[in-house]
Motif scaffolding. Sequence first.
Motif, PDB file in Angstrom:
ATOM      1  N   LYS A   3      65.495  61.579 -48.619  1.00 35.42           N
ATOM      2  CA  LYS A   3      64.928  60.656 -47.665  1.00 35.42           C
ATOM      3  C   LYS A   3      65.253  61.039 -46.223  1.00 35.42           C
ATOM      4  CE  LYS A   3      63.469  56.086 -48.329  1.00 35.42           C
ATOM      5  NZ  LYS A   3      63.432  55.266 -49.496  1.00 35.42           N
ATOM      6  N   ASN A  58      77.969  48.615 -54.966  1.00 35.67           N
ATOM      7  CA  ASN A  58      78.412  48.403 -56.335  1.00 35.67           C
ATOM      8  C   ASN A  58      79.668  49.190 -56.659  1.00 35.67           C
ATOM      9  OD1 ASN A  58      76.748  46.475 -57.441  1.00 35.67           O
ATOM     10  ND2 ASN A  58      75.088  47.941 -57.761  1.00 35.67           N
ATOM     11  N   THR A  64      68.641  54.624 -60.827  1.00 37.58           N
ATOM     12  CA  THR A  64      67.692  55.148 -59.843  1.00 37.58           C
ATOM     13  C   THR A  64      66.844  56.238 -60.476  1.00 37.58           C
ATOM     14  OG1 THR A  64      69.438  54.839 -58.266  1.00 37.58           O
ATOM     15  CG2 THR A  64      67.523  56.033 -57.510  1.00 37.58           C
ATOM     16  N   ALA A  68      63.918  39.594 -48.341  1.00 36.59           N
ATOM     17  CA  ALA A  68      65.247  39.613 -48.968  1.00 36.59           C
ATOM     18  C   ALA A  68      65.369  38.430 -49.911  1.00 36.59           C
ATOM     19  CB  ALA A  68      66.320  39.560 -47.897  1.00 36.59           C
ATOM     20  N   GLY A  69      66.471  38.396 -50.627  1.00 40.13           N
ATOM     21  CA  GLY A  69      66.759  37.264 -51.500  1.00 40.13           C
ATOM     22  C   GLY A  69      65.793  37.115 -52.653  1.00 40.13           C
ATOM     23  N   PHE A  83      71.159  38.479 -64.310  1.00 42.53           N
ATOM     24  CA  PHE A  83      71.180  39.808 -63.698  1.00 42.53           C
ATOM     25  C   PHE A  83      71.566  39.656 -62.232  1.00 42.53           C
ATOM     26  CE2 PHE A  83      68.602  42.819 -66.408  1.00 42.53           C
ATOM     27  CZ  PHE A  83      68.490  41.978 -67.500  1.00 42.53           C
ATOM     28  N   THR A  84      72.398  40.563 -61.716  1.00 37.73           N
ATOM     29  CA  THR A  84      72.599  40.663 -60.272  1.00 37.73           C
ATOM     30  C   THR A  84      72.523  42.140 -59.924  1.00 37.73           C
ATOM     31  OG1 THR A  84      74.967  41.055 -60.276  1.00 37.73           O
ATOM     32  CG2 THR A  84      74.264  38.758 -60.382  1.00 37.73           C
ATOM     33  N   ALA A  85      72.612  42.431 -58.625  1.00 37.52           N
ATOM     34  CA  ALA A  85      72.550  43.836 -58.222  1.00 37.52           C
ATOM     35  C   ALA A  85      73.732  44.609 -58.802  1.00 37.52           C
ATOM     36  CB  ALA A  85      72.544  43.945 -56.714  1.00 37.52           C
ATOM     37  N   SER A  86      74.786  43.907 -59.203  1.00 40.43           N
ATOM     38  CA  SER A  86      75.980  44.583 -59.717  1.00 40.43           C
ATOM     39  C   SER A  86      75.981  44.761 -61.229  1.00 40.43           C
ATOM     40  CB  SER A  86      77.229  43.797 -59.329  1.00 40.43           C
ATOM     41  OG  SER A  86      77.294  43.676 -57.936  1.00 40.43           O
ATOM     42  N   VAL A  95      75.039  46.684 -63.533  1.00 44.42           N
ATOM     43  CA  VAL A  95      74.365  47.971 -63.708  1.00 44.42           C
ATOM     44  C   VAL A  95      73.914  48.205 -65.141  1.00 44.42           C
ATOM     45  CG1 VAL A  95      75.190  49.301 -61.747  1.00 44.42           C
ATOM     46  CG2 VAL A  95      76.647  49.035 -63.746  1.00 44.42           C
ATOM     47  N   SER A 102      65.932  44.792 -58.474  1.00 49.12           N
ATOM     48  CA  SER A 102      67.320  45.167 -58.729  1.00 49.12           C
ATOM     49  C   SER A 102      68.090  45.317 -57.419  1.00 49.12           C
ATOM     50  CB  SER A 102      67.393  46.460 -59.548  1.00 49.12           C
ATOM     51  OG  SER A 102      66.996  47.540 -58.767  1.00 49.12           O
ATOM     52  N   GLN A 103      67.381  45.598 -56.327  1.00 51.55           N
ATOM     53  CA  GLN A 103      68.051  45.674 -55.028  1.00 51.55           C
ATOM     54  C   GLN A 103      68.096  44.324 -54.339  1.00 51.55           C
ATOM     55  OE1 GLN A 103      65.798  48.638 -52.994  1.00 51.55           O
ATOM     56  NE2 GLN A 103      66.550  50.195 -54.379  1.00 51.55           N
ATOM     57  N   SER A 156      65.750  43.147 -52.642  1.00 53.16           N
ATOM     58  CA  SER A 156      64.916  43.123 -51.447  1.00 53.16           C
ATOM     59  C   SER A 156      63.779  44.127 -51.566  1.00 53.16           C
ATOM     60  CB  SER A 156      65.748  43.444 -50.203  1.00 53.16           C
ATOM     61  OG  SER A 156      65.971  44.831 -50.124  1.00 53.16           O
ATOM     62  N   ASN A 215      61.651  46.346 -48.952  1.00 52.76           N
ATOM     63  CA  ASN A 215      61.351  46.727 -47.568  1.00 52.76           C
ATOM     64  C   ASN A 215      60.638  48.064 -47.518  1.00 52.76           C
ATOM     65  OD1 ASN A 215      63.246  48.944 -46.928  1.00 52.76           O
ATOM     66  ND2 ASN A 215      64.768  47.394 -47.414  1.00 52.76           N
ATOM     67  N   GLN A 247      61.759  51.759 -48.496  1.00 48.03           N
ATOM     68  CA  GLN A 247      61.963  52.194 -49.881  1.00 48.03           C
ATOM     69  C   GLN A 247      60.756  52.945 -50.418  1.00 48.03           C
ATOM     70  OE1 GLN A 247      63.018  47.924 -50.612  1.00 48.03           O
ATOM     71  NE2 GLN A 247      63.596  48.761 -52.574  1.00 48.03           N
TER      72      GLN A 247
END
Lengths: 435, 406, 268
Positions: A114, A127, B68, B182-183, B194-197, B199, B271-272, B274, B276, B279
């Motif tokens: 990127k 994380n 990813t 966001a959010g 699920f949260t961003a953490s 994995v 998963s992020q 947000s 924007n 990305q």
Amino acid sequence: MKKQFNLWSLLVTSLIFTSMLLVACDSATNTPAATTAATTAAASAAAKTTAASGTTPGTVRIYSSLPLTGSSRQQSLTLVNAMQLALDDFTGGTKKIGSLTVDFVSLDDATAAKGQWDADQEKANANKAVNDPQTLAYIGTFNSGAAKVSLPILNQAGIAMISPANTNTCLTIFDAGSGCDKTEPDVYYPNKVRNYFRLAARDDLQGQALAKFITTLNLKKVYVIDDSQTYGKGLADGFSTAAKALGLDLIARDSIGGKESDYKSLAASIKAKSPDAIFFGGISQQQAGKLVADIRAAGIKAPFLGGEGILDDAFIKDAGIAGEGAYATIAGALEKDLGPKAQDVLKRYRDKYGATEAYTIFGYEIMSVTLTAIKNAGTADKAAVIKALSNVKDFDGVLGKWSFDANGDISLSTFVVNQVKDGKWAELVGVNVQK
Amino acid sequence: MSVNAPLPQTSGRRTRITRITRERNKLIAFAVLFVVAMLYPLVGRPIFALFDPNNKTLFGDITASLNTTLIFTLLAVGLNIVVGYAGLLDLGYAAFFAIGGYTMGFLTSQQSPLYDTPFHTNFWVALPISFLMAALFGVLLGAPTLGLKGDYLAIVTLGFGEIVPITFNTLNKITKGDSGLAGLIQPNLFGFQFTASTVEAWYWLAILVVALSIFLARRLIDSRVGRAWMAMREDEIAASAMGINLVRTKLLAFGLGASFAGFAGAIAANSQGSANPSQFRYDVSIFVLSMVIFGGIGNLWGVIAGSFILSLTDRLLIPFFTGLVKNYAEGIELTTQIDANGVRVTEPNIWKDILTNVGSDSRLFIFGLILVTMMLLCPEGLFGINWKKSVKQLLKLIRILGELVR
Amino acid sequence: MALLDAKGISKNFGGVVAVDKVDFQIPERSIVSLIGPNGAGKTTFFNLITGIYEPTTGVVIFDGKPLGGLKPHEVTQRGIARTFQNIRLFSNMTALENVLVGEHCRLNAGLLGAILRSRKVKAEEVAAKNKAMELLAFVGLGGKEEEYAKNLPYGDQRRLEIARALGTNPKLLFLDEPTAGMNPNETARLTRLIDQLRTERSVSVLLIEHDMKVVMEISDRVTVLSFGKKIAEGLPEEIKANNEVIEAYLGKAYAKSHSEEKEKNSDR
């Protein structure tokens, strides 16, 4: 026929299998005995931190997450170097605070593919900090957009986040004049407890400083341009609100995309409006230099002003001779007004790493204040560190004497105006604004 | 002629039997791979913890990189349908990634203009809608390009790839511009949040979706539709003379390829937390296209391998390598002496300087070098690699470089 | 009634008249040849009927219905298949897959069918594969099903094109110089195959061919084009003896001497 049976049975079994795994995973995270890092709620995060603090004092870790690859590399590098210097100074080279050993890990939130910060990489960095039971603080981000990704993650895990460079107003307060959404800033704090602090001044304050400076130059009509990025638009919004309050005449608002082949038509429309000053909210990497070159080529003499986003060598290099006389502000005090402490730091930085930049002093300060908070907390407890940070009052650092307010913003409201002279940024004058 | 007829029939049956067994072996390999992939988080965590006793982040780091990578795999499999099977060079594939991501954003974000309306929904409902929206836009954006081929198509799609994220960036009022929506409200499955953490949870979800996409791609390619795509890729005039409706077939390829990207975008955004515009920039298109080319255009397993190799190289391998070099450089002690005049003199160490630079400055350079070398050595893709030829090519390269140095 | 009836077909490319008011008929179960010197407009005529070009004037009626304005794939669906002068196989697909593509418009499975692969779709695929094998065997490519088209020898490629065209289940097959570049052995074999198309599969054939031996051997009727105009039509023997045809092919002088010679011969 037989083949069909195989395939369907495979699908069905795999589906059953996965749902079993998901359920298993669910129960695993909720058992206190499990050391799994997949924190689901604030409760489990809190439980984990107390568990960690209660045991061995050992090593604690500070992560930094900055774009070390690509366009913002130079600023990020000076921040990391200055942080390293501060860590050595604070601990006398031992990396020890009391019984705690401080381990500083610098992460890159940009990817090579990127060439700039990447949301996914920033998420991964956050994380990493969350998964590491020894994490006490997360220094970052450089870009406000990146903070919007990692802040909610770190907030849920109850980890302190301290940014040297985020200026977006909506990260800490709701300000309609800066274009905040009604859910901001609460949406970044799902845990409802603030864990975010920053040394950079908010865009609305910087906007005030710039507006005030323009009035001191006795200019009236301002043409406002932004670079359509979070920082640039936030700064332009903040500036516009402040400028209106000071009675300046905002004659137009335009955006550039940062990839245009030239800005001749924009320059023509600026010329048609004959402004007294041109305000640019944005960064050099969005072609601020090319913009000013095209403006000067069109024969417009009005001063060009911006925030710290253009306060770098890239701007001068791109603008060439057209950059002469451009103004840029940054939070802080004039270098000649800096105390002997700061002078000493800058001198030693130069000896060790070479030339300093505007961000050098911020990098040093951010590590100092973080280490002070850890020292004051006295334990390797995440919540205690956040509390210690929010209690920072009259911190006597290289930036001068300052505090964090209830929103996590720095109390300093002094700005330095720089101007390009003979192909170099030089400090011109200081500006104070009311918070 | 009629006397000969039975003979080819039997030999035909023989080839068919070998084909079926080959297919079965592939299927078994696929199933084993899938089970191994599903088990990885359970086995991986304790194993990685052994290597990383201090801060136990190794597993999380690797799994995050894998997540990813899996998103990129999904994109590569989808783009392979468009470029590899149907032969339509699409340089703007990230547009559909963006549309998937933003559909998810609009439907689940707390900042979405749809919030507090009945259209605001949860992840599981938004996922198929993102899929459909991307497919719809695939068809809509595909329609104007129908008459175009090769380079012309590439340029127009490149344009689309730029226009879509810029549009999202510019529609400030509803998309929040550059800072994005966001959010996003993250999914809940049988009470598991699920949260961003989380994995592992995202990993399992991604593996399931990737497995599904591989399954779909394989079924499609061995079907009437897939054969029509390949025929169109080989020769449009002959294909249409065989009764293939080119318009329909092309739009189907665009739509289906786009829908894979829609899936990927929706999962990436949620998963992020947000959505924007940064990305979904054109570099995603180029990166995914590199994966497809590197794996071998049209070769499904090659493309999957390509996505893993390139993405993990960028995210794990190069940072790991440069980190090692940097650590090593920091460990080099400089010799300091006090000379006759009593002044401390530190001897310059060129190796320390070089290694420090490699360790902190060379990430982009190494990534570019790897890409270029691989394209030079195996232009046919990973699975079409001809070792003899590659070695020859490498020797030739070294010789040229040698001459340049001299 | 004729299977194909073309009335007054013309095609202008700018000012150039490539095909000029040609009337043309193909009876059911017949082999009709279209001959003429290079550039006479034979392939253009092909392309006009198969929908690649739109005729400037004229109508084509196939199987009782007009073909006007149809796209190539729609023409194929109506029952006209073709091969190409310069082979246009799907080179990176196997022989079997090539024929399966030919069957495309006779199959029904759509996107959902391909993904879900219901019993019906599977049965259809099996039937399609069996038919493709049978067609490959018919043209003499049995056992080469899994070969890539690009790896087949030249003669096999020509025959694979025919098998692929037969996959579309045509009533009428257009062959554009099928024996070009073949040796006499291969040519003889192909001539037999074309004859079989009519006798065993009831497919009518329109043949563009330069090899007069092939044309005269299997054609029911022969049409001659020269500079876009139809100059002769009739049984092979009639065409052989037609002065205008000989003139078109070999030049005026030769035709004159030829006819004089013939007259001399008849005088004797």
